[in-house]
Design a protein around this motif. Structure first.
Motif, short mmCIF file in Angstrom:
data_model
loop_
_atom_site.label_atom_id
_atom_site.label_comp_id
_atom_site.label_asym_id
_atom_site.label_seq_id
_atom_site.Cartn_x
_atom_site.Cartn_y
_atom_site.Cartn_z
N ARG A 136 0.81 -1.15 0.00
CA ARG A 136 -0.08 -0.11 -0.06
C ARG A 136 0.93 1.11 0.02
O ARG A 136 0.55 2.19 -0.81
N TYR A 137 2.11 1.13 0.89
CA TYR A 137 2.95 2.45 0.93
C TYR A 137 3.60 2.45 -0.33
O TYR A 137 3.58 3.68 -0.93
N LYS A 138 4.16 1.58 -1.00
CA LYS A 138 4.88 1.58 -2.15
C LYS A 138 4.12 2.21 -3.12
O LYS A 138 4.42 3.06 -4.16
N ARG A 139 2.89 1.63 -3.28
CA ARG A 139 1.79 2.24 -4.22
C ARG A 139 1.64 3.62 -4.13
O ARG A 139 1.42 4.39 -5.32
N MET A 140 1.35 3.93 -2.98
CA MET A 140 1.07 5.43 -2.61
C MET A 140 2.29 6.15 -3.10
O MET A 140 2.10 7.44 -3.59
N CYS A 141 3.36 5.71 -2.93
CA CYS A 141 4.86 6.49 -3.31
C CYS A 141 4.72 6.75 -4.95
O CYS A 141 5.23 7.73 -5.26
N LYS A 142 4.33 5.80 -5.53
CA LYS A 142 4.43 5.89 -6.99
C LYS A 142 3.18 6.63 -7.69
O LYS A 142 3.39 7.42 -8.39
N MET A 143 1.94 6.45 -6.87
CA MET A 143 0.87 7.13 -7.38
C MET A 143 0.77 8.64 -7.09
O MET A 143 0.56 9.50 -7.71
N SER A 144 1.01 8.87 -5.75
CA SER A 144 1.11 10.25 -5.18
C SER A 144 2.42 10.64 -4.66
O SER A 144 2.58 10.75 -3.29
N PRO A 145 3.39 10.98 -5.36
CA PRO A 145 4.66 11.01 -4.55
C PRO A 145 4.78 12.56 -3.72
O PRO A 145 5.44 12.59 -2.65
N GLN A 146 3.99 13.44 -4.27
CA GLN A 146 4.02 14.67 -3.68
C GLN A 146 3.24 14.77 -2.30
O GLN A 146 3.68 15.52 -1.47
#
Length: 178
Positions: A136-146
């Motif tokens: 979940r965290y890795k996906r969020m980093c990719k999808m919404s880095p800002q």
């Protein structure tokens, strides 16, 4: 879109500025707008068992709304708060629907906005249902880095439905992998 269509849209936009921590929409109010974040960071949240639960984090050049309240014209259970100084453009639903009646390109834009909102909700729901805390965290980093860089960790943890301690462990192990 033509210049006339863009001018029509621009004529109904309402610029709004919010200071850090200021409420954009409170529980019990009716959401009457689709909001475009020009710059800033906002969070949508609600209370469950006296705890805040973050449902959405929005950043520069994204759209948010309280969709159920917007379409049912009923008070929302959600709240929206500026996490940073934020400039929004409110797109009043009633005015958007008026101009869309006379313009197929504005109708298409309206549909695309709603489609994107539904997709974002589905992606978040699937993330919580099917993914481990780390993925979940890795996906969020990719999808919404800002968002990951700018939002307080307590809100990111809540959005990902994990404790701040779990998020801290996940972030540490992710850094070790890289």
């Amino acid at each position: 879109m033509t210049h006339d269509e863009l001018d029509t849209l621009e004529s109904i936009l309402v610029p709004m500025k919010f200071a850090k921590g200021e409420m954009i929409l409170k529980e019990g109010e009716i959401c009457r707008n689709i909001y475009y974040i020009e710059h800033g960071l906002v969070r949508q949240f609600y209370f469950k068992n006296d705890k805040e639960v973050t449902e959405h984090l929005g950043v520069d050049h994204t759209i948010f709304m309280c969709i159920e309240s917007l379409f049912k014209e009923e008070p929302t259970h959600l709240q929206v708060q500026a996490i940073e100084p934020t400039l929004l453009y409110a797109l009043p639903k009633a005015r958007l629907e008026e101009v869309a009646l006379h313009n197929v390109n504005i109708q298409i834009l309206y549909r695309k906005i709603l489609e994107e909102s539904l997709i974002i909700s589905q992606v978040h729901a699937d993330l919580l249902r099917f993914e481990s805390a780390q993925s979940r965290y890795k996906r969020m980093c990719k999808m919404s880095p800002q968002v990951v860089l700018r939002a307080p960790l307590v809100y990111i943890a809540s959005y990902l439905q994990m404790t701040p301690e779990t998020l801290s462990r996940v972030r540490s192990s992710t850094l070790l992998e890289d």
